[in-house]
Design a protein around this motif. Structure first.
Motif, PDB file in Angstrom:
ATOM      1  N   TRP A 196       0.906  -1.181  -0.005  1.00 12.90           N
ATOM      2  CA  TRP A 196       0.118  -0.092   0.124  1.00 12.90           C
ATOM      3  C   TRP A 196       1.026   1.153  -0.032  1.00 12.90           C
ATOM      4  O   TRP A 196       0.463   2.336  -0.620  1.00 12.90           O
ATOM      5  CB  TRP A 196      -0.935   0.014   1.326  1.00 12.90           C
ATOM      6  N   ARG A 197       1.900   1.111   0.600  1.00 12.74           N
ATOM      7  CA  ARG A 197       2.992   2.433   0.971  1.00 12.74           C
ATOM      8  C   ARG A 197       3.516   2.710  -0.548  1.00 12.74           C
ATOM      9  O   ARG A 197       4.268   3.749  -0.744  1.00 12.74           O
ATOM     10  CB  ARG A 197       3.971   2.257   1.851  1.00 12.74           C
ATOM     11  N   LEU A 198       3.605   1.753  -1.506  1.00  9.26           N
ATOM     12  CA  LEU A 198       4.415   1.832  -2.682  1.00  9.26           C
ATOM     13  C   LEU A 198       3.844   2.729  -3.763  1.00  9.26           C
ATOM     14  O   LEU A 198       2.533   2.611  -3.941  1.00  9.26           O
ATOM     15  CB  LEU A 198       4.757   0.331  -3.350  1.00  9.26           C
ATOM     16  N   PRO A 199       4.427   3.551  -4.407  1.00  4.22           N
ATOM     17  CA  PRO A 199       3.733   4.178  -5.648  1.00  4.22           C
ATOM     18  C   PRO A 199       3.862   3.137  -6.924  1.00  4.22           C
ATOM     19  O   PRO A 199       4.716   2.482  -6.915  1.00  4.22           O
ATOM     20  CB  PRO A 199       4.990   5.383  -6.051  1.00  4.22           C
ATOM     21  N   PHE A 200       2.831   3.461  -7.528  1.00  8.51           N
ATOM     22  CA  PHE A 200       2.734   2.497  -8.951  1.00  8.51           C
ATOM     23  C   PHE A 200       2.603   3.398 -10.317  1.00  8.51           C
ATOM     24  O   PHE A 200       2.219   4.654 -10.337  1.00  8.51           O
ATOM     25  CB  PHE A 200       1.406   1.634  -8.778  1.00  8.51           C
ATOM     26  N   CYS A 201       3.366   2.928 -11.241  1.00  9.00           N
ATOM     27  CA  CYS A 201       3.505   3.576 -12.534  1.00  9.00           C
ATOM     28  C   CYS A 201       2.048   3.565 -13.208  1.00  9.00           C
ATOM     29  O   CYS A 201       1.168   2.909 -13.032  1.00  9.00           O
ATOM     30  CB  CYS A 201       4.714   2.976 -13.338  1.00  9.00           C
ATOM     31  N   ASP A 247      10.785   1.760  -4.465  1.00 11.35           N
ATOM     32  CA  ASP A 247      12.058   0.629  -3.783  1.00 11.35           C
ATOM     33  C   ASP A 247      11.291  -0.682  -3.691  1.00 11.35           C
ATOM     34  O   ASP A 247      10.617  -0.413  -2.395  1.00 11.35           O
ATOM     35  CB  ASP A 247      12.953   1.330  -2.722  1.00 11.35           C
ATOM     36  N   ILE A 248      11.534  -1.699  -3.982  1.00 16.75           N
ATOM     37  CA  ILE A 248      10.722  -2.811  -3.727  1.00 16.75           C
ATOM     38  C   ILE A 248      11.764  -3.696  -3.130  1.00 16.75           C
ATOM     39  O   ILE A 248      11.503  -4.798  -2.810  1.00 16.75           O
ATOM     40  CB  ILE A 248      10.205  -3.553  -5.040  1.00 16.75           C
ATOM     41  N   THR A 249      12.741  -3.279  -2.574  1.00 12.18           N
ATOM     42  CA  THR A 249      13.645  -4.275  -1.800  1.00 12.18           C
ATOM     43  C   THR A 249      13.242  -5.004  -0.488  1.00 12.18           C
ATOM     44  O   THR A 249      13.173  -6.246  -0.385  1.00 12.18           O
ATOM     45  CB  THR A 249      15.101  -3.618  -1.344  1.00 12.18           C
ATOM     46  N   VAL A 250      12.317  -4.281   0.234  1.00  9.80           N
ATOM     47  CA  VAL A 250      11.656  -4.829   1.297  1.00  9.80           C
ATOM     48  C   VAL A 250      10.708  -5.713   1.158  1.00  9.80           C
ATOM     49  O   VAL A 250      10.880  -6.869   1.839  1.00  9.80           O
ATOM     50  CB  VAL A 250      11.081  -3.648   2.341  1.00  9.80           C
ATOM     51  N   ASN A 251       9.804  -5.322  -0.034  1.00  8.14           N
ATOM     52  CA  ASN A 251       8.874  -6.214  -0.429  1.00  8.14           C
ATOM     53  C   ASN A 251       9.387  -7.731  -1.004  1.00  8.14           C
ATOM     54  O   ASN A 251       8.960  -8.534  -0.555  1.00  8.14           O
ATOM     55  CB  ASN A 251       7.981  -5.737  -1.359  1.00  8.14           C
ATOM     56  N   SER A 252      10.621  -7.427  -1.672  1.00  3.28           N
ATOM     57  CA  SER A 252      11.001  -8.633  -2.479  1.00  3.28           C
ATOM     58  C   SER A 252      11.477  -9.521  -1.211  1.00  3.28           C
ATOM     59  O   SER A 252      11.323 -10.856  -1.057  1.00  3.28           O
ATOM     60  CB  SER A 252      12.267  -8.258  -3.567  1.00  3.28           C
ATOM     61  N   LEU A 253      12.513  -9.105  -0.098  1.00  2.00           N
ATOM     62  CA  LEU A 253      13.064  -9.523   0.623  1.00  2.00           C
ATOM     63  C   LEU A 253      11.914 -10.350   1.458  1.00  2.00           C
ATOM     64  O   LEU A 253      12.149 -11.710   1.940  1.00  2.00           O
ATOM     65  CB  LEU A 253      14.070  -8.891   1.684  1.00  2.00           C
ATOM     66  N   TYR A 254      11.091  -9.515   1.923  1.00  2.00           N
ATOM     67  CA  TYR A 254      10.133 -10.395   2.766  1.00  2.00           C
ATOM     68  C   TYR A 254       9.354 -11.419   2.169  1.00  2.00           C
ATOM     69  O   TYR A 254       8.977 -12.301   2.821  1.00  2.00           O
ATOM     70  CB  TYR A 254       8.871  -9.177   3.152  1.00  2.00           C
ATOM     71  N   GLY A 255       9.015 -11.455   0.721  1.00  2.17           N
ATOM     72  CA  GLY A 255       8.345 -12.359   0.107  1.00  2.17           C
ATOM     73  C   GLY A 255       9.171 -13.626   0.111  1.00  2.17           C
ATOM     74  O   GLY A 255       8.690 -14.696   0.169  1.00  2.17           O
ATOM     75  N   LEU A 256      10.421 -13.372  -0.297  1.00  2.80           N
ATOM     76  CA  LEU A 256      11.473 -14.778  -0.205  1.00  2.80           C
ATOM     77  C   LEU A 256      11.543 -15.183   1.037  1.00  2.80           C
ATOM     78  O   LEU A 256      11.558 -16.374   1.233  1.00  2.80           O
ATOM     79  CB  LEU A 256      12.969 -14.026  -0.879  1.00  2.80           C
ATOM     80  N   LEU A 257      11.590 -14.389   2.182  1.00  2.00           N
ATOM     81  CA  LEU A 257      11.696 -14.907   3.702  1.00  2.00           C
ATOM     82  C   LEU A 257      10.461 -15.876   3.848  1.00  2.00           C
ATOM     83  O   LEU A 257      10.804 -16.980   4.218  1.00  2.00           O
ATOM     84  CB  LEU A 257      11.797 -13.765   4.485  1.00  2.00           C
ATOM     85  N   ILE A 258       9.248 -15.419   3.515  1.00  2.00           N
ATOM     86  CA  ILE A 258       8.061 -16.082   3.593  1.00  2.00           C
ATOM     87  C   ILE A 258       8.316 -17.455   2.671  1.00  2.00           C
ATOM     88  O   ILE A 258       7.966 -18.486   3.249  1.00  2.00           O
ATOM     89  CB  ILE A 258       6.951 -15.467   3.258  1.00  2.00           C
ATOM     90  N   ILE A 287       4.047 -11.233  -6.009  1.00  2.00           N
ATOM     91  CA  ILE A 287       4.911 -10.911  -6.925  1.00  2.00           C
ATOM     92  C   ILE A 287       4.477  -9.989  -7.995  1.00  2.00           C
ATOM     93  O   ILE A 287       5.148  -8.900  -8.477  1.00  2.00           O
ATOM     94  CB  ILE A 287       5.697 -12.233  -7.424  1.00  2.00           C
ATOM     95  N   SER A 288       3.433 -10.372  -8.465  1.00  2.00           N
ATOM     96  CA  SER A 288       2.953  -9.550  -9.879  1.00  2.00           C
ATOM     97  C   SER A 288       2.636  -7.997  -9.413  1.00  2.00           C
ATOM     98  O   SER A 288       3.221  -7.108 -10.413  1.00  2.00           O
ATOM     99  CB  SER A 288       1.701 -10.139 -10.472  1.00  2.00           C
ATOM    100  N   LEU A 289       2.307  -7.691  -8.393  1.00  2.00           N
ATOM    101  CA  LEU A 289       2.063  -6.363  -7.754  1.00  2.00           C
ATOM    102  C   LEU A 289       3.439  -5.631  -7.564  1.00  2.00           C
ATOM    103  O   LEU A 289       3.640  -4.406  -7.931  1.00  2.00           O
ATOM    104  CB  LEU A 289       1.306  -6.342  -6.591  1.00  2.00           C
ATOM    105  N   VAL A 290       4.578  -6.355  -7.027  1.00  3.67           N
ATOM    106  CA  VAL A 290       5.575  -5.496  -6.667  1.00  3.67           C
ATOM    107  C   VAL A 290       6.337  -5.304  -7.722  1.00  3.67           C
ATOM    108  O   VAL A 290       7.103  -4.237  -8.079  1.00  3.67           O
ATOM    109  CB  VAL A 290       6.605  -6.904  -5.810  1.00  3.67           C
ATOM    110  N   LYS A 291       6.225  -6.236  -9.102  1.00  2.00           N
ATOM    111  CA  LYS A 291       6.743  -5.824  -9.986  1.00  2.00           C
ATOM    112  C   LYS A 291       6.285  -4.511 -10.900  1.00  2.00           C
ATOM    113  O   LYS A 291       6.987  -3.962 -11.532  1.00  2.00           O
ATOM    114  CB  LYS A 291       6.707  -7.114 -11.166  1.00  2.00           C
ATOM    115  N   LEU A 292       5.358  -3.982 -10.500  1.00  2.00           N
ATOM    116  CA  LEU A 292       4.608  -3.008 -11.312  1.00  2.00           C
ATOM    117  C   LEU A 292       4.985  -1.623 -10.472  1.00  2.00           C
ATOM    118  O   LEU A 292       4.578  -0.674 -11.039  1.00  2.00           O
ATOM    119  CB  LEU A 292       2.877  -3.277 -11.330  1.00  2.00           C
ATOM    120  N   SER A 293       5.473  -1.844  -9.381  1.00  4.48           N
ATOM    121  CA  SER A 293       5.750  -0.420  -8.667  1.00  4.48           C
ATOM    122  C   SER A 293       6.903   0.092  -9.291  1.00  4.48           C
ATOM    123  O   SER A 293       7.963  -0.499  -9.778  1.00  4.48           O
ATOM    124  CB  SER A 293       5.991  -0.863  -7.208  1.00  4.48           C
ATOM    125  N   CYS A 294       6.973   1.604  -9.134  1.00  8.31           N
ATOM    126  CA  CYS A 294       7.975   2.362  -9.529  1.00  8.31           C
ATOM    127  C   CYS A 294       8.755   2.678  -8.287  1.00  8.31           C
ATOM    128  O   CYS A 294      10.019   3.405  -8.527  1.00  8.31           O
ATOM    129  CB  CYS A 294       7.379   3.858 -10.087  1.00  8.31           C
TER     130      CYS A 294
END
Length: 311
Positions: free
Chosen positions: A166-171, A193-204, A184-191
């Protein structure tokens, strides 16, 4: 320049395009999806009905099967109706709120499913390695607490996901190349910094699920050790009681990890293969699990047969 326009999350509408490259065949593809969904619902509701009406089946193993059936109904229902609307009516728009809600229920259901499989492994361990204390260790009240704990674990772990998105801006590009919203699909659409989202997804995806697999492996290693020290008759009995659970795990974990790996690292794979694999991941277990347990478990099979003969 439009691709760099940032849009506040609360005003977004995304487009789910279905199965890219196979748009002309959407109606035909919807037929097996619809049939698998309906058969899965019938199988799981039949299981819930029979166990609910038969007092002799109010045992930990069957109550765990009911938990599994409820979660599978929730997981598929959070995704399949949206998928069918896309394939049948070309209804592709979904709001940010709807997308995050669908994502939360789907991922939470998937993790709860994994937690129930862990609990089922523990159930088989107690039944084989400590049968005299089985009803004491796994009373119905304690089983209900374990089920609630599994559900709460999934909710608490996945609750940060929609909040982080929700905090991410989208293009301006808001096209999701899928039949449903996933992390994963939503994270890829963001403009942003998706570092936290990607790491959190991988950790889970790997640490939490990996922990579940380790616990299951530990349970079965102890079961194998106990079986090897027992008689040949006990070997066969233990094999029969564990076969169904092992079959369910094989239908659940490999498709899940294949789907995750192809989404993250399968850039050279055709897009429609990604989507078909992802759909099979949540369609196959609800379809096959009631069949597997119905075939492997004579007590359950007899009770189901009693109701079908009565009809």
């Amino acid at each position: 320049m439009a691709a760099f326009n940032l849009t506040p999350s609360e005003s977004l509408t995304f487009i789910l395009i279905g199965i890219p490259g196979l748009e002309a065949a959407h109606v035909w593809i919807s037929i097996p999806i619809f049939m698998m969904y309906i058969i899965g619902l019938l199988g799981n509701f039949t299981l819930l009905f029979v166990v609910g009406h038969e007092q002799t089946l109010h045992k930990p193993m069957y109550l765990l099967l009911c938990m599994l059936a409820l979660i599978e109904i929730e997981t598929t229902t959070s995704v399949v109706p949206q998928t069918l609307c896309i394939l049948w009516f070309n209804w592709k728009g979904i709001t940010m709120e709807g997308c995050l809600t669908q994502m939360f229920f789907f991922h939470t259901g998937s993790m709860t499913h994994s937690g129930i499989l862990v609990t089922m492994a523990f159930d088989r361990y107690v039944a084989i390695c400590n049968p005299l204390r089985y009803t004491i260790i796994l009373s119905n009240a304690r089983l209900a607490k374990l089920g609630l704990l599994v559900l709460m674990r999934a909710v608490l772990i996945y609750l940060p996901m929609p909040l982080l998105l929700w905090r991410l801006p989208f293009c301006a590009n808001r096209i999701i190349r899928n039949t449903y919203c996933d992390h994963i699909s939503l994270v890829k659409l963001s403009c942003g910094d998706i570092t936290v989202n990607s790491l959190y997804g991988l950790l889970i995806g790997f640490i939490v699920s990996g922990f579940d697999l380790m616990f299951i492996a530990l349970s079965y290693s102890l079961i194998i050790k106990a079986v090897l020290m027992s008689s040949k008759k006990a070997h066969q009995k233990a094999l029969n009681t564990c076969t169904a659970h092992v079959s369910v795990m094989l239908m659940s974990y490999p498709p899940a990890y294949i789907s995750i790996m192809t989404h993250r690292f399968g850039q050279g794979m055709a897009p429609h293969v990604h989507i078909i694999l992802a759909n099979l991941y949540f369609l196959l277990p609800p379809l096959l699990n009631p069949i597997v347990y119905g075939v492997k478990n004579k007590e359950l099979r007899d009770k189901v047969g009693k109701y079908t003969r009565r009809r």
